[in-house]
Design an enzyme around this catalytic site. Structure first.
Site, PDB file in Angstrom:
ATOM      1  N   CYS A 110       0.881  -1.171   0.000  1.00  0.00           N
ATOM      2  CA  CYS A 110       0.000   0.000   0.000  1.00  0.00           C
ATOM      3  C   CYS A 110       0.919   1.223   0.000  1.00  0.00           C
ATOM      4  CB  CYS A 110      -0.851  -0.040   1.265  1.00  0.00           C
ATOM      5  SG  CYS A 110      -1.701   1.482   1.692  1.00  0.00           S
ATOM      6  N   HIS A 111       0.411   2.367  -0.455  1.00  0.00           N
ATOM      7  CA  HIS A 111       1.312   3.524  -0.530  1.00  0.00           C
ATOM      8  C   HIS A 111       1.832   3.953   0.856  1.00  0.00           C
ATOM      9  CE1 HIS A 111       2.563   6.524  -3.727  1.00  0.00           C
ATOM     10  NE2 HIS A 111       3.423   6.558  -2.753  1.00  0.00           N
ATOM     11  N   THR A 112       1.081   3.640   1.905  1.00  0.00           N
ATOM     12  CA  THR A 112       1.527   4.029   3.255  1.00  0.00           C
ATOM     13  C   THR A 112       2.866   3.343   3.600  1.00  0.00           C
ATOM     14  OG1 THR A 112      -0.803   4.202   3.810  1.00  0.00           O
ATOM     15  CG2 THR A 112       0.732   4.307   5.639  1.00  0.00           C
ATOM     16  N   HIS A 155       1.340  -4.107   5.811  1.00  0.00           N
ATOM     17  CA  HIS A 155       0.140  -4.096   6.660  1.00  0.00           C
ATOM     18  C   HIS A 155      -1.108  -4.557   5.913  1.00  0.00           C
ATOM     19  CE1 HIS A 155       0.126  -0.229   4.591  1.00  0.00           C
ATOM     20  NE2 HIS A 155      -1.168  -0.197   4.773  1.00  0.00           N
ATOM     21  N   GLU A 156      -0.951  -4.928   4.625  1.00  0.00           N
ATOM     22  CA  GLU A 156      -2.120  -5.423   3.886  1.00  0.00           C
ATOM     23  C   GLU A 156      -1.832  -6.900   3.659  1.00  0.00           C
ATOM     24  OE1 GLU A 156      -3.987  -2.399   0.891  1.00  0.00           O
ATOM     25  OE2 GLU A 156      -3.288  -4.094  -0.274  1.00  0.00           O
ATOM     26  N   CYS A 160     -10.242  -2.715  20.417  1.00  0.00           N
ATOM     27  CA  CYS A 160     -10.109  -3.448  21.683  1.00  0.00           C
ATOM     28  C   CYS A 160     -11.456  -3.938  22.180  1.00  0.00           C
ATOM     29  CB  CYS A 160      -9.423  -2.569  22.737  1.00  0.00           C
ATOM     30  SG  CYS A 160     -10.512  -1.292  23.436  1.00  0.00           S
ATOM     31  N   CYS A 188     -13.065   0.211  24.853  1.00  0.00           N
ATOM     32  CA  CYS A 188     -12.952   1.654  25.090  1.00  0.00           C
ATOM     33  C   CYS A 188     -14.191   2.399  24.568  1.00  0.00           C
ATOM     34  CB  CYS A 188     -11.683   2.198  24.443  1.00  0.00           C
ATOM     35  SG  CYS A 188     -11.766   2.285  22.651  1.00  0.00           S
ATOM     36  N   CYS A 195     -14.579   2.155  20.789  1.00  0.00           N
ATOM     37  CA  CYS A 195     -15.047   0.842  20.328  1.00  0.00           C
ATOM     38  C   CYS A 195     -16.518   0.652  20.661  1.00  0.00           C
ATOM     39  CB  CYS A 195     -14.197  -0.270  20.934  1.00  0.00           C
ATOM     40  SG  CYS A 195     -12.551  -0.325  20.186  1.00  0.00           S
ATOM     41  N   CYS A 217     -10.105   3.384  18.061  1.00  0.00           N
ATOM     42  CA  CYS A 217      -9.864   2.724  19.349  1.00  0.00           C
ATOM     43  C   CYS A 217      -8.777   3.457  20.154  1.00  0.00           C
ATOM     44  CB  CYS A 217      -9.442   1.282  19.080  1.00  0.00           C
ATOM     45  SG  CYS A 217      -8.913   0.391  20.536  1.00  0.00           S
ATOM     46  N   ARG A 268      -5.654   2.349  17.971  1.00  0.00           N
ATOM     47  CA  ARG A 268      -5.794   3.118  16.730  1.00  0.00           C
ATOM     48  C   ARG A 268      -4.444   3.243  16.047  1.00  0.00           C
ATOM     49  NH1 ARG A 268      -7.217   9.232  18.330  1.00  0.00           N
ATOM     50  NH2 ARG A 268      -8.800   8.167  19.524  1.00  0.00           N
ATOM     51  N   CYS A 302      -6.518  -3.465   4.043  1.00  0.00           N
ATOM     52  CA  CYS A 302      -6.289  -2.008   4.123  1.00  0.00           C
ATOM     53  C   CYS A 302      -6.976  -1.282   2.982  1.00  0.00           C
ATOM     54  CB  CYS A 302      -4.804  -1.644   4.173  1.00  0.00           C
ATOM     55  SG  CYS A 302      -4.593   0.161   4.129  1.00  0.00           S
ATOM     56  N   ARG A 343      -2.665  -3.056  -7.251  1.00  0.00           N
ATOM     57  CA  ARG A 343      -2.122  -3.828  -6.142  1.00  0.00           C
ATOM     58  C   ARG A 343      -1.286  -4.986  -6.669  1.00  0.00           C
ATOM     59  NH1 ARG A 343      -2.465  -0.045  -3.181  1.00  0.00           N
ATOM     60  NH2 ARG A 343      -3.440  -0.052  -1.127  1.00  0.00           N
TER      61      ARG A 343
HETATM   62  N1  LIG Z   1      -6.796   6.780   5.695  1.00  0.00           N
HETATM   63  C1  LIG Z   1      -6.524   5.491   5.588  1.00  0.00           C
HETATM   64  O1  LIG Z   1      -7.015   4.657   6.352  1.00  0.00           O
HETATM   65  C2  LIG Z   1      -5.611   5.023   4.489  1.00  0.00           C
HETATM   66  C3  LIG Z   1      -5.501   3.656   4.234  1.00  0.00           C
HETATM   67  C4  LIG Z   1      -4.745   3.249   3.121  1.00  0.00           C
HETATM   68  C5  LIG Z   1      -4.079   4.164   2.352  1.00  0.00           C
HETATM   69  N2  LIG Z   1      -4.181   5.478   2.668  1.00  0.00           N
HETATM   70  C6  LIG Z   1      -3.538   6.506   1.836  1.00  0.00           C
HETATM   71  O2  LIG Z   1      -4.328   6.644   0.656  1.00  0.00           O
HETATM   72  C7  LIG Z   1      -3.506   7.164  -0.394  1.00  0.00           C
HETATM   73  C8  LIG Z   1      -3.655   6.316  -1.655  1.00  0.00           C
HETATM   74  O3  LIG Z   1      -3.075   5.038  -1.468  1.00  0.00           O
HETATM   75  P1  LIG Z   1      -2.846   4.061  -2.728  1.00  0.00           P
HETATM   76  O4  LIG Z   1      -2.242   2.815  -2.173  1.00  0.00           O
HETATM   77  O5  LIG Z   1      -4.075   4.005  -3.558  1.00  0.00           O
HETATM   78  O6  LIG Z   1      -1.709   4.887  -3.517  1.00  0.00           O
HETATM   79  P2  LIG Z   1      -1.350   4.938  -5.092  1.00  0.00           P
HETATM   80  O7  LIG Z   1       0.027   5.474  -5.176  1.00  0.00           O
HETATM   81  O8  LIG Z   1      -1.634   3.636  -5.724  1.00  0.00           O
HETATM   82  O9  LIG Z   1      -2.385   6.022  -5.690  1.00  0.00           O
HETATM   83  C9  LIG Z   1      -2.293   7.405  -5.446  1.00  0.00           C
HETATM   84  C10 LIG Z   1      -2.710   8.141  -6.723  1.00  0.00           C
HETATM   85  O10 LIG Z   1      -2.782   9.554  -6.436  1.00  0.00           O
HETATM   86  C11 LIG Z   1      -2.282  10.250  -7.567  1.00  0.00           C
HETATM   87  N3  LIG Z   1      -1.886  11.599  -7.144  1.00  0.00           N
HETATM   88  C12 LIG Z   1      -0.806  11.963  -6.396  1.00  0.00           C
HETATM   89  N4  LIG Z   1      -0.810  13.307  -6.195  1.00  0.00           N
HETATM   90  C13 LIG Z   1      -1.911  13.790  -6.811  1.00  0.00           C
HETATM   91  C14 LIG Z   1      -2.465  15.081  -6.957  1.00  0.00           C
HETATM   92  N5  LIG Z   1      -1.892  16.168  -6.411  1.00  0.00           N
HETATM   93  N6  LIG Z   1      -3.623  15.221  -7.654  1.00  0.00           N
HETATM   94  C15 LIG Z   1      -4.232  14.154  -8.221  1.00  0.00           C
HETATM   95  N7  LIG Z   1      -3.741  12.883  -8.114  1.00  0.00           N
HETATM   96  C16 LIG Z   1      -2.595  12.712  -7.421  1.00  0.00           C
HETATM   97  C17 LIG Z   1      -1.139   9.382  -8.082  1.00  0.00           C
HETATM   98  O11 LIG Z   1      -0.831   9.657  -9.445  1.00  0.00           O
HETATM   99  C18 LIG Z   1      -1.729   7.976  -7.888  1.00  0.00           C
HETATM  100  O12 LIG Z   1      -2.413   7.522  -9.049  1.00  0.00           O
HETATM  101  C19 LIG Z   1      -2.086   7.192   0.171  1.00  0.00           C
HETATM  102  O13 LIG Z   1      -1.849   8.499   0.670  1.00  0.00           O
HETATM  103  C20 LIG Z   1      -2.154   6.194   1.314  1.00  0.00           C
HETATM  104  O14 LIG Z   1      -1.156   6.438   2.274  1.00  0.00           O
HETATM  105  C21 LIG Z   1      -4.935   5.924   3.707  1.00  0.00           C
HETATM  106 ZN   LIG Z   2      -2.584   0.741   3.667  1.00  0.00          ZN
HETATM  107 ZN   LIG Z   3     -10.943   0.310  21.737  1.00  0.00          ZN
END
Ligand SMILES: NC(=O)c1ccc[n+]([C@@H]2O[C@H](COP(=O)([O-])OP(=O)(O)OC[C@H]3O[C@@H](n4cnc5c(N)ncnc54)[C@H](O)[C@@H]3O)[C@@H](O)[C@H]2O)c1
Ligand SMILES: [Zn+2]
Ligand SMILES: [Zn+2]
Length: 427
Positions: free
Chosen positions: A93-95, A115-116, A145, A148, A151, A159, A163, A223, A420
């Site tokens: 994942c991108h994270t 994490h995925e 959990c 809390c 939850c 959580c 969290r 994820c 993915r």
């Molecule tokens: N909040 C959560 O629970 C959670 C969970 C998972 C992932 N995320 C986050 O979600 C985001 C996406 O994850 P992913 O795995 O799909 O990533 P990814 O890299 O596959 O996709 C991100 C897309 O955003 C585009 N992009 C980047 N900057 C941009 C902009 N300024 N304008 C328009 N498009 C733009 C990229 O070209 C890409 O296609 C990441 O920031 C990730 O960390 C958050």
């Molecule tokens: Zn993720």
């Molecule tokens: Zn909790």
């Protein structure tokens, strides 16, 4: 018998099935013939490792931005309220990439990312009653959990105990790592560290799922796909016939588009700077495309013009602070709701004129699409397995590599290729 994933599940009597861990492929050579032995013999073999340190392979990130190295690691047994999981499939994942690059995030190395994922419980620590060896599970980066206030609240999945915490690099119970490589303790990541053949997680961060689920597909629900889907159906909640803008057409954004489509949105506007994303996005119900680079005015103005004043809902899935601000400012005044999903850099701050809020726009954010991991994720998997939800996970899976080729998954994501990449452990 093989399940739809090609994983062997044996019928033992009328109602017993062996979970996927017993597939001969994931079993030591000398036990491969055990598929013909009784459940008792196989279970005894499983428990051979319980309480002991397991030596296995893990992809260790020794330095920011440098290729991961497959190392032999020692994985300690689970302590109280923990389980040790044999990971069968994981994906990137991108994270993971942000924290591996450590450009805008706090560095912690050496670390095991990931994490995925999906796997099977190998052994459990003291006091664990909800999970047992052989259970099919998805580890989740944010826990539940069940005790809390969060939850217990219907509205929150934040959580108090478990969290998401990107700074925590050790186990909660004793502040120690369960991994050692080359004599050094290795930092954990998000309480999951799934780029290892075995990992240890707190029980609150582990969702027990239907053993019939195809693990090489449902691992992406642990994820990205749940996050995007939930951001749409649980948080943005677009009405039938409404318009939705999705910023970022990676797996998370396209899952948000799927959620918007499932909710009955009539117009789904995809925004991305990478035009190669657009063709793929058509398969996910995205009806129109905007590349901010093609315009000499802010993308929020472009969207306002396309939609007579703004979209009804927007969902940001990029991690770019500029996109987050645009996603908020492109929703219609009076009723528009914007949902932030992307993970920002450590020093980012969100700047908009307060009039944008006074004009009755709503700004929200979500982790994991507001799903409670232990309560809601098993139900989501079940709906997918029973085809109650029109969710085609295969569409998100564009690449597959063996564990030894894990660095290729990073290359695909850095080049913006595909969505993915499934990493097969033990291969
Ligand atoms: N909040 C959560 O629970 C959670 C969970 C998972 C992932 N995320 C986050 O979600 C985001 C996406 O994850 P992913 O795995 O799909 O990533 P990814 O890299 O596959 O996709 C991100 C897309 O955003 C585009 N992009 C980047 N900057 C941009 C902009 N300024 N304008 C328009 N498009 C733009 C990229 O070209 C890409 O296609 C990441 O920031 C990730 O960390 C958050
Ligand atoms: Zn993720
Ligand atoms: Zn909790």
């Amino acid at each position: 018998m093989m399940n739809q994933n090609g994983i062997l599940v044996h019928s033992i009597g009328a109602r017993w099935t062996l979970p996927p861990v017993f597939h001969y492929k994931y079993y030591p050579q000398h036990l491969r013939s055990s598929t013909k032995r009784s459940l008792r013999v196989v279970k005894a073999a499983m428990s051979n490792t319980a309480g002991q340190v397991i030596k296995c392979k893990a992809a260790v990130s020794w330095e920011a931005g440098k290729p991961l190295v497959i190392e032999e690691v020692e994985v300690a047994p689970p302590q109280a309220n923990e389980v040790r999981i044999k990971i069968l499939f994981t994906s990137l994942c991108h994270t993971d990439v942000y924290f591996w690059e450590a450009k805008g995030q706090k560095p912690a190395f050496p670390r095991i990312f990931g994490h995925e994922a999906a796997g099977v419980v190998e052994s459990v620590g003291e006091g664990v009653t909800d999970l047992k060896p052989g259970d099919t599970v998805l580890p989740v980066f944010t826990g539940e959990c069940k005790e809390c206030r969060h939850c217990k609240s219907e509205e929150s999945n934040m959580c108090d105990l478990l969290r998401i915490n990107t700074d925590r690099t050790v186990m909660l119970s004793d502040g120690k790592s369960r991994f050692i490589a080359k004599g050094k303790p290795i930092h954990h990541f998000l309480g999951t560290s799934t780029f290892s053949e075995y990992t240890v997680a707190h029980i609150g961060s582990v969702a027990k799922i239907d053993p019939a689920a195809p693990l090489d597909k449902v691992c992406v629900l642990s994820c990205g796909i749940s996050t995007g889907l939930g951001a749409a159906i649980n948080v943005a909640k677009p009405k039938k016939g409404s318009s939705v803008a999705v910023f970022g057409l990676g797996a998370v954004g396209l899952a948000a588009a799927e959620g918007a489509r499932i909710s009955g949105a009539a117009r789904i506007i995809g925004v991305d700077m990478n035009p190669s994303r657009f063709e793929q996005a058509k398969k996910f119900g995205v009806t129109e495309f905007v590349n901010p680079k093609d315009h000499d005015k802010p993308v929020q103005e472009v969207i306002a013009e396309m939609t007579d004043g703004g979209v009804d809902r927007s969902i940001e899935c990029t991690g770019s602070i500029a996109a987050m601000i645009s996603a908020f400012e492109c929703v219609h005044d009076g009723w528009g709701v914007a949902v932030l999903v992307g993970v920002p850099n450590r020093d980012d701050s969100f700047k908009t004129h307060p009039m944008n809020l006074l004009n009755e726009r709503t700004l929200k954010g979500t982790f994991f699409g507001n799903f409670k991991p232990r309560t809601d994720l098993p139900r989501l998997v079940e709906k997918y397995v029973n085809k109650e939800l029109d969710l085609q996970l295969e569409k998100f899976i564009t690449h597959e590599v063996s564990f030894s080729d894990i660095n290729k998954a990073f290359d695909y994501m850095l080049k913006g290729e595909g969505l993915r990449c499934i990493i097969r452990m033990g291969a």
